[in-house]
Write a protein that holds these residues in place. Structure first.
Motif, short mmCIF file in Angstrom:
data_model
loop_
_atom_site.label_atom_id
_atom_site.label_comp_id
_atom_site.label_asym_id
_atom_site.label_seq_id
_atom_site.Cartn_x
_atom_site.Cartn_y
_atom_site.Cartn_z
N GLU A 123 -3.35 1.79 3.90
CA GLU A 123 -3.66 0.29 4.70
C GLU A 123 -4.91 0.31 5.37
O GLU A 123 -5.42 -0.70 5.48
CB GLU A 123 -2.40 0.48 5.64
CG GLU A 123 -1.05 0.30 4.86
CD GLU A 123 -0.11 0.42 5.78
OE1 GLU A 123 -0.24 0.50 6.85
OE2 GLU A 123 1.18 0.27 5.17
N ASN A 146 -5.65 2.50 -1.96
CA ASN A 146 -4.20 2.85 -1.91
C ASN A 146 -3.90 2.90 -0.56
O ASN A 146 -2.61 3.33 0.00
CB ASN A 146 -4.29 4.24 -2.45
CG ASN A 146 -4.32 4.17 -3.98
OD1 ASN A 146 -4.02 3.05 -4.49
ND2 ASN A 146 -4.75 5.40 -4.51
N MET A 162 0.78 -1.26 0.00
CA MET A 162 -0.10 -0.26 0.19
C MET A 162 0.85 1.28 -0.13
O MET A 162 1.83 1.28 0.55
CB MET A 162 -0.78 0.15 1.20
CG MET A 162 -1.84 -0.86 1.17
SD MET A 162 -3.29 -0.61 0.19
CE MET A 162 -4.26 -1.92 -0.16
N LYS A 163 0.47 2.09 -1.00
CA LYS A 163 1.22 3.62 -0.80
C LYS A 163 1.10 4.36 0.16
O LYS A 163 2.14 5.04 0.69
CB LYS A 163 0.60 4.39 -2.21
CG LYS A 163 0.92 3.68 -3.61
CD LYS A 163 1.02 4.64 -4.57
CE LYS A 163 -0.13 4.29 -5.54
NZ LYS A 163 -0.64 5.15 -6.63
N PHE A 164 -0.10 4.30 0.86
CA PHE A 164 -0.27 5.31 2.28
C PHE A 164 -0.73 4.60 3.17
O PHE A 164 -1.58 3.69 3.22
CB PHE A 164 -1.25 6.44 1.73
CG PHE A 164 -0.84 7.41 0.18
CD1 PHE A 164 0.33 8.32 0.46
CD2 PHE A 164 -1.28 7.00 -0.98
CE1 PHE A 164 0.61 8.77 -0.75
CE2 PHE A 164 -0.80 7.49 -2.12
CZ PHE A 164 -0.07 8.52 -2.00
N LYS A 165 -0.93 5.26 4.34
CA LYS A 165 -1.05 4.49 5.77
C LYS A 165 -2.59 4.73 6.01
O LYS A 165 -3.36 3.66 5.99
CB LYS A 165 -0.28 5.19 6.80
CG LYS A 165 0.92 4.22 7.11
CD LYS A 165 1.63 4.81 8.36
CE LYS A 165 1.87 3.62 9.43
NZ LYS A 165 2.58 2.31 8.64
N GLU A 212 -3.20 11.52 -6.48
CA GLU A 212 -2.44 10.12 -6.34
C GLU A 212 -3.22 9.44 -5.21
O GLU A 212 -3.45 8.13 -5.65
CB GLU A 212 -1.00 10.45 -6.15
CG GLU A 212 -0.03 9.25 -6.04
CD GLU A 212 1.49 9.23 -5.66
OE1 GLU A 212 1.85 10.53 -5.43
OE2 GLU A 212 1.99 8.14 -5.31
N MET A 213 -3.49 10.05 -4.36
CA MET A 213 -3.97 9.28 -3.13
C MET A 213 -5.43 8.66 -3.77
O MET A 213 -5.83 7.62 -3.20
CB MET A 213 -4.06 10.17 -2.00
CG MET A 213 -3.00 10.65 -1.16
SD MET A 213 -3.37 11.94 -0.11
CE MET A 213 -1.96 11.60 1.11
N THR A 223 -7.00 5.48 -8.86
CA THR A 223 -7.10 3.78 -8.96
C THR A 223 -6.98 3.53 -10.34
O THR A 223 -7.35 4.24 -11.31
CB THR A 223 -8.05 3.19 -8.04
OG1 THR A 223 -9.20 3.58 -8.83
CG2 THR A 223 -8.04 3.64 -6.88
#
Ligand code: NDP
Ligand code: 13P
Length: 342
Positions: A27, A25, A1-4, A175-176, A179
């Motif tokens: 977690e 994207n 995953m790119k972000f938390k 970006e966030m 998809t």
């Protein structure tokens, strides 16, 4: 995953569908809700009240208090999305200003999903958020475009606009949210994007009424093309860019909601055509119909700013003064022709 971690405020249909996008994207995605029922539904993996039949991944969890949000995020959030409708923004921001500022102090983006104009203050969502978060204005962003919540969760390809002041922060938020089935296009034309999203709901109601009265394709095409002309006139007054109105948040959403069966605004118009009273329909509907109040706001804005907007003022007369929609349409049709530029 790119972000938390992402935090979504309000677990209505759209907030939940954007939580689903973010779950691709991030977690973990926390949806903050105010009712125990919705809390339980989301934690069971389906928002049966607002998005029935759509399974949610178990990385999406609900919270009801800021303490619960803190416990689930360890105090670190990368993105906040507000799924609040227009009528809730002021109430929510006043009650939660300090808690929200604690997160905004981390420099993260806050993306609002609301589409409307406040009928009392005539403010668009950006003014409502800035009234509380002026010092964070470069972090505030506004998403709008053709995007039925249900179709997002069905992974239908969806393209929307994301407007804000800071280009770097916009690109990060895009970006966030990006998809393989959902894409946000950045723009700095905040007023254009917000006006498109708000005003198309009014035209969608008018479209529903005309459809309910038995008018068909020719009439719908007439409404869309004349509707965008009137929307552009509002845009001129607000200094919006004309080209924004031909993008996702203008023409895109106008086409979707005047033609799409899933539109609540269009469905509301169809009910009006049956002779039901607006207030009675609103009372009986759990989901928000933003175009109803926005019709009133657009009417007052048109009066105040001298905007020629026959469809908007005509619909106001139908919804708020019980005028007969057939008669309103007839009056428009027999007006002498006029050049648009005049
Ligand atoms: N649905 C869609 O397809 C799309 C919607 N939008 C826009 O997104 C916005 C939200 O729409 P949508 O999610 O569909 O609306 P819904 O009617 O589905 O949900 C509204 C949500 O707002 C919550 N809410 C209402 N008032 C308050 C308040 N005072 N404080 C906290 N929460 C509150 C409700 O909570 P509760 O259940 O507790 O009442 C509910 O979770 C609207 O402006 C809409 O135009 C934009 C694009 C697509
Ligand atoms: O804005 C929407 C889709 O883009 C949803 O429209 P309704 O609120 O009319 O359902």
């Amino acid at each position: 995953m790119k972000f938390k971690t992402a935090l979504v405020l309000a677990g209505g249909a759209f907030g939940t569908s954007i939580a689903f996008v973010l779950s691709q994207n991030f977690e973990k995605v926390i949806i903050m809700v105010r009712s125990q029922d919705i809390f339980d539904e989301i934690n069971r993996g389906e928002n049966t009240t607002y998005l029935p039949g759509q399974k949610l991944p178990d990385t999406i969890k609900a919270a009801m208090t800021w303490d619960e949000v803190k416990a689930q995020t360890h105090g670190h959030v990368d993105l906040i999305v507000s799924g609040l409708p227009m009528s809730a923004i002021e109430d929510f921001c006043s009650r939660n200003e300090q808690d929200l500022k604690r997160y905004l102090d981390q420099g993260i983006p806050l993306v609002s999903l609301a589409k409307g104009i406040d009928h009392e203050t005539l403010k668009l969502p950006d003014e409502m958020f800035k009234a509380h978060f002026e010092n964070y204005r470069s972090q505030l962003m506004y998403l709008s475009g053709p995007s039925f919540a249900k179709e997002i969760v069905d992974k239908q390809i969806t393209i929307v606009s994301l407007a804000g002041e800071d280009k770097d922060k916009l690109l990060l938020a895009c970006e966030m949210l990006g998809t393989e089935f959902f894409k946000a296009l950045p723009t700095t034309d905040v007023k254009g994007v917000l006006l498109g999203g708000a005003l198309k709901n009014v035209i969608a109601i008018a479209g529903g009424i005309m459809e309910g009265l038995g008018y068909n394709h020719n009439t719908r095409a007439a409404l869309i093309t004349r509707g965008i002309v009137e929307m552009l006139r509002f845009g001129t007054v607000f200094g919006a860019k004309p080209e924004t109105f031909y993008g996702p948040s203008g023409m895109g959403d106008l086409i979707l909601t005047t033609t799409g069966e899933l539109s609540r605004n269009k469905s509301f118009g169809i009910e009006i055509a049956k002779g039901r009273k607006a207030e009675e329909i609103i009372k009986a509907t759990k989901s928000v119909v933003e175009g109803y109040k926005t019709t009133k706001a657009a009417y007052f804005l048109a009066e105040k700013m001298g905007i020629r907007a026959r469809i908007f003022t005509g619909l106001y007369e139908v919804l708020y003064n019980n005028h007969d929609p057939k008669e309103v349409a007839r009056e428009m049709m027999v007006l002498p022709p006029k050049f648009d530029e005049a």
